[in-house]
Design an enzyme around this catalytic site. Structure first.
Site, PDB file in Angstrom:
ATOM      1  N   SER A 182       0.515  -1.120  -0.097  1.00  0.00           N
ATOM      2  CA  SER A 182      -0.107  -0.016  -0.053  1.00  0.00           C
ATOM      3  C   SER A 182       0.899   1.235  -0.025  1.00  0.00           C
ATOM      4  CB  SER A 182      -0.781   0.090   1.366  1.00  0.00           C
ATOM      5  OG  SER A 182      -0.266   0.105   2.398  1.00  0.00           O
ATOM      6  N   HIS A 210      -5.672  -3.852  -2.052  1.00  0.00           N
ATOM      7  CA  HIS A 210      -5.177  -2.976  -3.356  1.00  0.00           C
ATOM      8  C   HIS A 210      -5.099  -3.424  -4.722  1.00  0.00           C
ATOM      9  CE1 HIS A 210      -4.662   0.903  -0.759  1.00  0.00           C
ATOM     10  NE2 HIS A 210      -4.264  -0.010   0.002  1.00  0.00           N
ATOM     11  N   LYS A 241     -12.163   0.083  -1.249  1.00  0.00           N
ATOM     12  CA  LYS A 241     -11.380   0.674  -1.971  1.00  0.00           C
ATOM     13  C   LYS A 241     -11.855   0.979  -3.387  1.00  0.00           C
ATOM     14  CE  LYS A 241      -7.310   0.032   0.921  1.00  0.00           C
ATOM     15  NZ  LYS A 241      -7.975  -0.477   2.136  1.00  0.00           N
TER      16      LYS A 241
END
Length: 395
Positions: A182, A210, A241
């Site tokens: 990240s 991610h 996300k």
């Protein structure tokens, strides 16, 4: 008068101030979009994990509103008592199919999914072999499990293999890595680590927070990206996300998921997702599979922005994803850089220790599918001007 037993915290906060590291979160005054208003200022937003712009997608909005009308605003209980709604069951079925696993379980956050899973499947007699840059939730889960923790240098498959070579053969082991890291934006060494796990009979776990919605077919993540279906035992992801909503999940075998339903403490002791959240997540999965243009635009924007930063002379590290660090080094300078960018109309957050190692402070940028090219060029121009002003760029 009673003395304040927390007075020592004042000294710690004063030290943060002295080092230029004290931060107050900026307040979003509206929607989480590519250009947004923070603290009353309109800025190009490079600090959001909203990779595909789904936080404001019409299909997600409509599904959330429908769910509120039909089910109300809350579930009213934990999942194991009275809080499992049909929407939760549908979401888990959709996630399992999306990740190509037998089953899935939804947690209240990605952090809870990681910490709850590691602590639920391992104990004091077990061993965890972990990349040194793994997410804090993995580290906390490992500590909660009370297992022995062995850390190998970042992405070093040979070091991971040597760690296993030195372990007693009778101990249960877990090998764990982020799919996308990240802070640096590089990919975990999944193919090599899966080979190590195969050799030593270890449980293989990947945190794809991610990567989901960003890598692989229709955003299925790094397991799909590397063609490793069936070789990763535990896939952890987030709904907060690229999915654009809230929560986390674990995908794997039905036995694993059944065990987590009985032993994962965040699942057992936290109220389940509101119906609007679950419904919007289901809609997001539908968008991923039916609207490929968002991933395509994300990667086009990423290539443009990364090339622009590198052309200016910035150190962008080893990024292989839309997470692009602009490495400054000194933490106070990174925070000053971030503040000046904000004054110039660009929101790009400064990151320092302990989130990243000492001497590796940076501006962390993420472009999204919904950034316009002129917005990204504006940001690049401001990065160049402020970088020269602060002496970060020499030309």
């Amino acid at each position: 008068m009673r003395a304040d037993p927390l007075a020592f915290l004042d000294a710690e906060l004063d030290e943060l101030n002295r080092r230029g590291l004290y931060r107050t979160p900026r307040v979003l005054n509206g929607e989480q979009t590519a250009r947004a208003s923070f603290d009353g200022r309109s800025v190009v937003n490079l600090s959001s994990n909203n990779y595909l712009g789904l936080t404001t997608h019409p299909r997600l909005r409509a599904r959330a509103l429908e769910a509120v009308e039909r089910y109300g605003v809350g579930s009213g209980a934990v999942r194991t008592i009275a809080g499992t709604m049909e929407l939760h069951v549908e979401l888990e079925q959709r996630l399992a199919a999306f990740k190509k696993t037998d089953a899935a379980i939804v947690f209240q956050s990605g952090f809870a999914a990681n910490a709850g899973t590691v602590a639920a499947i391992l104990g004091r007699e077990d061993v965890i072999v972990s990349d040194e840059l793994n997410h804090a939730s993995i580290i906390d889960g490992a500590r909660l499990s009370r297992a022995t923790i062995k850390v190998f240098p970042h992405r070093d498959v040979d070091a991971a293999r040597k760690t296993f070579d030195a372990l007693p053969t009778h101990r249960r082991t877990l090998l764990i890595t982020d799919g996308v890291f990240s802070m640096d934006g590089d990919l975990g060494a999944l193919p090599g680590l899966c080979a190590v796990a195969d050799t030593f009979g270890a449980i293989m776990m990947v945190d794809d927070a991610h990567a989901s919605g960003v890598f692989g077919t229709a955003g299925r993540g790094t397991v799909d990206h590397f063609g490793l279906h069936g070789r990763v035992d535990i896939q952890v992801g987030t709904l907060s996300k690229a999915i654009g909503v809230l929560g986390g999940y674990v995908a794997g075998s039905r036995t694993l998921i059944d065990h987590l339903r009985h032993r994962a403490r965040p699942f057992l002791f936290s109220t389940s997702h509101p119906p609007a959240v679950a419904a919007a997540c289901i809609a997001a999965l539908e968008v991923l599979e039916s609207e490929p243009q968002w991933m395509k635009q994300l990667w086009q924007n990423t290539a443009f922005f990364q090339k622009g930063l590198q052309s200016l002379g910035f150190d962008t590290g080893a990024s292989e994803s839309p997470i692009t660090p602009v490495i400054v080094g000194d933490a106070a300078l990174a925070m000053r850089f971030s503040d000046r960018l904000f004054e110039e109309g660009v929101f790009a957050q400064g990151i320092g220790f302990p989130t990243v190692p000492e001497g590796k402070a940076r501006i962390r940028t993420i472009v999204t599918a919904t950034h316009r090219r002129d917005e990204l060029q504006f940001a690049l121009d401001r990065f160049g001007a402020v970088g020269r002003e602060l002496g970060i760029l020499r030309t």
